[in-house]
Design a protein around this motif. Structure first.
Motif, PDB file in Angstrom:
ATOM      1  N   ARG A   1     -17.407   4.652  -5.679  1.00  0.00           N
ATOM      2  CA  ARG A   1     -17.912   5.826  -6.380  1.00  0.00           C
ATOM      3  C   ARG A   1     -18.127   5.512  -7.862  1.00  0.00           C
ATOM      4  NH1 ARG A   1     -13.581  10.199  -3.889  1.00  0.00           N
ATOM      5  NH2 ARG A   1     -14.471  10.338  -1.770  1.00  0.00           N
TER       6      ARG A   1
ATOM      7  N   ALA B   1     -10.276   2.746  10.054  1.00  0.00           N
ATOM      8  CA  ALA B   1     -10.885   3.947   9.474  1.00  0.00           C
ATOM      9  C   ALA B   1     -10.384   4.163   8.047  1.00  0.00           C
ATOM     10  CB  ALA B   1     -10.562   5.153  10.343  1.00  0.00           C
ATOM     11  N   GLN B   2      -9.097   3.950   7.810  1.00  0.00           N
ATOM     12  CA  GLN B   2      -8.571   4.156   6.464  1.00  0.00           C
ATOM     13  C   GLN B   2      -9.079   3.085   5.504  1.00  0.00           C
ATOM     14  OE1 GLN B   2      -4.360   4.802   6.280  1.00  0.00           O
ATOM     15  NE2 GLN B   2      -4.421   5.429   4.133  1.00  0.00           N
TER      16      GLN B   2
ATOM     17  N   ARG C   1      -7.131   3.417  13.579  1.00  0.00           N
ATOM     18  CA  ARG C   1      -6.746   4.232  12.428  1.00  0.00           C
ATOM     19  C   ARG C   1      -6.697   3.403  11.149  1.00  0.00           C
ATOM     20  NH1 ARG C   1      -1.427   7.534  13.607  1.00  0.00           N
ATOM     21  NH2 ARG C   1      -1.837   8.096  11.421  1.00  0.00           N
TER      22      ARG C   1
ATOM     23  N   LEU D   1     -15.158   2.906   0.560  1.00  0.00           N
ATOM     24  CA  LEU D   1     -16.187   3.849   0.115  1.00  0.00           C
ATOM     25  C   LEU D   1     -15.741   4.591  -1.143  1.00  0.00           C
ATOM     26  CD1 LEU D   1     -17.379   5.272   3.552  1.00  0.00           C
ATOM     27  CD2 LEU D   1     -18.535   3.592   2.095  1.00  0.00           C
ATOM     28  N   GLN D   2     -14.464   4.958  -1.212  1.00  0.00           N
ATOM     29  CA  GLN D   2     -13.958   5.619  -2.416  1.00  0.00           C
ATOM     30  C   GLN D   2     -14.033   4.685  -3.622  1.00  0.00           C
ATOM     31  OE1 GLN D   2     -10.006   6.808  -1.274  1.00  0.00           O
ATOM     32  NE2 GLN D   2     -10.736   8.393   0.138  1.00  0.00           N
TER      33      GLN D   2
ATOM     34  N   THR E   1     -11.949   1.628   5.675  1.00  0.00           N
ATOM     35  CA  THR E   1     -13.335   2.006   5.385  1.00  0.00           C
ATOM     36  C   THR E   1     -13.393   3.116   4.341  1.00  0.00           C
ATOM     37  OG1 THR E   1     -13.982   1.400   7.640  1.00  0.00           O
ATOM     38  CG2 THR E   1     -15.495   2.809   6.405  1.00  0.00           C
ATOM     39  N   ARG E   2     -12.529   4.124   4.468  1.00  0.00           N
ATOM     40  CA  ARG E   2     -12.501   5.214   3.491  1.00  0.00           C
ATOM     41  C   ARG E   2     -12.145   4.693   2.097  1.00  0.00           C
ATOM     42  NH1 ARG E   2      -9.871   8.089   7.647  1.00  0.00           N
ATOM     43  NH2 ARG E   2      -7.847   7.718   6.654  1.00  0.00           N
ATOM     44  N   LEU E   3     -11.178   3.807   2.022  1.00  0.00           N
ATOM     45  CA  LEU E   3     -10.764   3.275   0.719  1.00  0.00           C
ATOM     46  C   LEU E   3     -11.887   2.473   0.067  1.00  0.00           C
ATOM     47  CD1 LEU E   3      -7.145   2.190   1.650  1.00  0.00           C
ATOM     48  CD2 LEU E   3      -7.762   4.001   0.030  1.00  0.00           C
TER      49      LEU E   3
ATOM     50  N   ARG F   1      -5.730   4.004  -8.706  1.00  0.00           N
ATOM     51  CA  ARG F   1      -4.943   4.876  -7.823  1.00  0.00           C
ATOM     52  C   ARG F   1      -3.461   4.514  -7.886  1.00  0.00           C
ATOM     53  NH1 ARG F   1      -6.487   6.509  -1.624  1.00  0.00           N
ATOM     54  NH2 ARG F   1      -4.543   7.582  -1.093  1.00  0.00           N
TER      55      ARG F   1
END
Length: 394
Positions: A81, A70-71, A67, A77-78, A73-75, A187
């Motif tokens: 942007r 995964a988080q 978990r 990719l965000q 990786t998401r951060l 953020r």
């Protein structure tokens, strides 16, 4: 401390209900012994303070670790942007700071710190099962990331204390890490009640990067008691003094020569750090860990300059007003700053020392034996008093 307007709080951050206590918690990413800025924050938060080191955040169990990954990786990719728009925003400051030619430089370190932040957010959830409002004081970027990723119930308060210019504080970093950390800091600032920075030049820079009308407050690292000052006679060879755990990027290799060639003796207080293999330090006097008495004796007997030089590859180094600058002011010692830095501008404007240009140490050593040195010391004393009265802004 010089206060300016506070950042607007989010609508969900209502005042705590009467009778509800704030859970005072400080997030750190380094040892806090000897860190005056962190200790001052701990004093503000009071005795019921919990200190959480985000480095101690390895998630137990394989499922939780997945978990976390995964988080992270998401951060990442965000954070990637709109790269063109954000690169154009940052480029006027960072191109001059010479980012690494390798775009992925520093990415592994970024991922490691993000893992600590995500793991700490999970720890914070477990620490607060009742959903009490927090009062979190987060030192440095990834501590603040951990705070905003964790639960922040209504009535919570977050202080983000940026000790340096966070997204370009490393000497070797590429555009990918810069963009990710810029997004992370953006953020954080969306959920921050108070942002603290160390000088107004950094405040102005962050204001441009994040379209902030003003940062919350500027807190100088002026945590050292002022001492009486006298000027020793010019007979002895002058001394360059360095205080700090940092041994990389401080141009210390420029001092690794015999005193006769340098024009100065060198006295260093490395606070437990070891020199890199590229620097011998065999010509230097190495002072004790608890250095205050030794430093005062040295300043009283020798004409000293504080070595506040650093590489300009890092924008954070270039804009810094480091602890050793305020330590110099406290004992009445003039400052030697590297050309091209914000500190060199301060030193020149106020006449409180000299500027190192790469090959002029001999000339500076000669100047310390003249009446010019006495003028430096007198202006240091005047400057430090005006700074504390708020009459000088740096």
């Amino acid at each position: 401390m010089h206060a300016v307007n506070s950042l607007p709080c989010d609508s969900w951050r209502d005042a705590p209900r009467p009778g509800r206590r704030l859970l005072a918690t400080m997030l750190v990413d380094d040892d806090i012994e000897g860190d005056k800025r962190v200790q001052q924050a701990a004093t503000e938060l009071g005795q019921a303070l919990r200190v959480v080191d985000i480095r101690d955040s390895v998630a137990p169990g394989l499922w939780l670790r997945w978990r976390v990954l995964a988080q992270v990786t998401r951060l990442i990719l965000q954070g990637l942007r709109e790269p063109r728009r954000r690169r154009e925003l940052l480029a006027p400051d960072l191109d001059a700071a010479r980012l690494s030619r390798f775009p992925l430089s520093g990415l592994l370190a970024c991922m490691r710190w993000l893992t600590h932040a995500v793991g700490t957010a999970q720890k914070l959830r477990a620490m607060n099962p009742e959903g009490e409002p927090w009062h979190i004081h987060a030192h440095d970027l990834y501590c603040a990331v951990a705070a905003v990723l964790g639960p922040m119930p209504p009535g919570s308060r977050l202080v983000y204390d940026a000790h340096e210019l966070e997204i370009h504080r490393n000497r070797k970093v590429g555009w990918v890490r810069v963009l990710i950390e810029h997004a992370l800091e953006q953020r954080v600032l969306q959920h921050t009640d108070e942002l603290r920075v160390v000088n107004h030049r950094i405040a102005d820079t962050m204001g441009r990067w994040y379209r902030l009308p003003q940062v919350s407050s500027v807190h100088y690292n002026d945590h050292y008691p002022h001492h009486p000052v006298s000027v020793p006679p010019p007979g002895e060879r002058p001394t360059l003094v360095y205080i700090g755990k940092g041994v990389h990027g401080r141009l210390l290799e420029r001092l690794d020569r015999p005193a006769d060639l340098l024009g100065f003796d060198v006295s260093v207080y490395l606070l437990g750090s070891a020199l890199p293999s590229s620097i011998s330090g065999k010509y230097w006097q190495h002072g004790p860990l608890h250095y205050e008495a030794d430093l005062l004796a040295r300043v009283a007997s020798r004409r000293c300059l504080m070595w506040c030089c650093a590489e300009s590859l890092s924008l954070s180094y270039r804009l810094a007003t480091p602890n050793k600058f305020f330590q110099a002011l406290a004992v009445g010692m003039p400052v030697l700053a590297a050309q091209g830095t914000y500190l060199a501008d301060i030193v020149s404007e106020h006449g409180i020392g000299a500027v190192f240009e790469g090959g002029n140490l001999g000339d500076i050593a000669a100047r310390t034996r003249t009446a010019e040195f006495e003028g430096w010391v007198a202006r240091v004393v005047h400057f430090r008093e005006r700074l504390r009265r708020g009459e000088v802004r740096i």
